[in-house]
Motif scaffolding. Structure first.
Motif, PDB file in Angstrom:
ATOM      1  N   ARG A   1      29.610  64.763  55.091  1.00 38.04           N
ATOM      2  CA  ARG A   1      29.513  63.712  54.210  1.00 38.04           C
ATOM      3  C   ARG A   1      27.718  62.515  54.629  1.00 38.04           C
ATOM      4  NH1 ARG A   1      33.977  64.969  51.840  1.00 38.04           N
ATOM      5  NH2 ARG A   1      34.953  62.536  52.314  1.00 38.04           N
ATOM      6  N   PHE A   2      28.430  61.980  55.849  1.00 38.51           N
ATOM      7  CA  PHE A   2      27.637  60.440  55.963  1.00 38.51           C
ATOM      8  C   PHE A   2      26.461  60.176  56.577  1.00 38.51           C
ATOM      9  CE2 PHE A   2      27.335  57.080  59.011  1.00 38.51           C
ATOM     10  CZ  PHE A   2      28.195  56.302  58.758  1.00 38.51           C
ATOM     11  N   PHE A   3      26.291  61.186  56.492  1.00 34.24           N
ATOM     12  CA  PHE A   3      24.511  61.265  56.838  1.00 34.24           C
ATOM     13  C   PHE A   3      24.039  62.428  55.549  1.00 34.24           C
ATOM     14  CE2 PHE A   3      24.993  60.625  61.278  1.00 34.24           C
ATOM     15  CZ  PHE A   3      24.003  59.292  60.898  1.00 34.24           C
ATOM     16  N   ALA A   4      24.763  62.564  53.962  1.00 32.58           N
ATOM     17  CA  ALA A   4      24.360  63.346  53.211  1.00 32.58           C
ATOM     18  C   ALA A   4      23.459  62.927  52.230  1.00 32.58           C
ATOM     19  CB  ALA A   4      25.101  63.982  52.605  1.00 32.58           C
TER      20      ALA A   4
END
Ligand SMILES: Cc1cc2nc3c(=O)[nH]c(=O)nc-3n(C[C@H](O)[C@H](O)[C@H](O)COP(=O)(O)O)c2cc1C
Length: 243
Positions: free
Chosen positions: A221-224
């Motif tokens: 999810r970090f760079f979603a």
């Protein structure tokens, strides 16, 4: 392991601090050691603001998303990229200042080499530290509070103080995930390593009382979504060019 390697392996971010200030002498000793870091063409495009005013520290707690350690630590430093001195020299010489993505990268690289040297020096003197990227949550408000001149780019904060906790060491990826000989690893090889690391991290979270948490889930999810989308507007308003 020699003492420097032991020191590096002993690193943990400290988020709970005992009361008491960090003596100015220790800060200066560590800062002078940090300045010994390599710096692109010796340009030294960084600076540090030591924030001692309690009111300003309290406001920075709010601006960093309620991180109480910003007020509770023995010292709070703001690490900045800094072309201010170069601007003064250029003006004196009647030369233009042409900032670019490259000059901003020089600031980010130099400031971070300096900052990590600073962390290591402080840790060697027995102080705990924690970087505060939350400083970039609202850069315009931070800038108004600190009244930074053009060419000064706040990047992150650094809490320093006597540790009041002994956190578990946070595991890192196996070296095979970040160090390659001649050829970059295949996606399949990287996935396999990351799955193994995910198990190490699950065990770490379990020890910390956060069972069920998984590193891969977080990273997926970090760079979603784009993060801190105001950065560009702010840094450009401070004189940077990110093109
Ligand atoms: C540039 C940077 C910004 C960070 N920002 C924060 C922060 O705002 N709050 C926090 O509690 N930790 C912050 N950290 C600490 C990281 O979460 C921590 O280094 C990472 O999880 C690894 O844990 P360790 O330092 O204990 O090994 C930051 C670290 C870096 C390098």
């Amino acid at each position: 392991m020699n003492s420097i390697l032991k020191q590096m392996h002993a690193h943990r971010s400290i988020r709970q601090y005992a009361s008491g200030e960090v003596p100015e002498d220790d800060l200066r000793t560590a800062l002078e050691a940090a300045q010994c870091a390599a710096t692109s063409a010796n340009i030294q495009v960084y600076s540090v603001i030591h924030v001692t005013e309690p009111d300003v520290r309290s406001r920075l707690v709010e601006l960093t998303g309620g991180q109480e350690k910003v007020a509770e630590s023995g010292a709070f430093l703001v690490v900045c990229g800094d072309t201010r001195r170069h601007r003064i020299l250029a003006e004196q010489a009647n030369e233009p200042i042409e900032e670019s993505l490259e000059s901003f990268l020089l600031c980010a690289v130099d400031a971070s080499l300096f900052a990590q040297n600073l962390v290591l020096a402080l840790e060697s003197l027995g102080w705990g530290t924690c970087y505060i990227g939350g400083l970039r949550n609202d850069l315009a408000a931070v800038n108004e509070l600190l009244n930074l001149p053009q060419g000064v780019y706040p990047f992150y904060g650094l809490c320093v103080g006597e540790a009041a906790e002994e956190p578990w060491k946070r595991p890192r990826l196996p070296l095979d995930a970040v160090f390659f000989k001649n050829a970059y690893a295949s996606d399949a090889a990287l996935l396999e390593i990351m799955n193994r690391y995910d198990d190490d991290m699950a065990a770490y979270y379990e020890k910390r009382g956060a069972s069920g948490r998984r590193w891969i889930d977080q990273m997926e999810r970090f760079f979603a979504k784009p993060r801190r989308t105001g950065d560009r507007t702010f840094y450009e308003s401070q004189g940077a060019s990110l093109r």
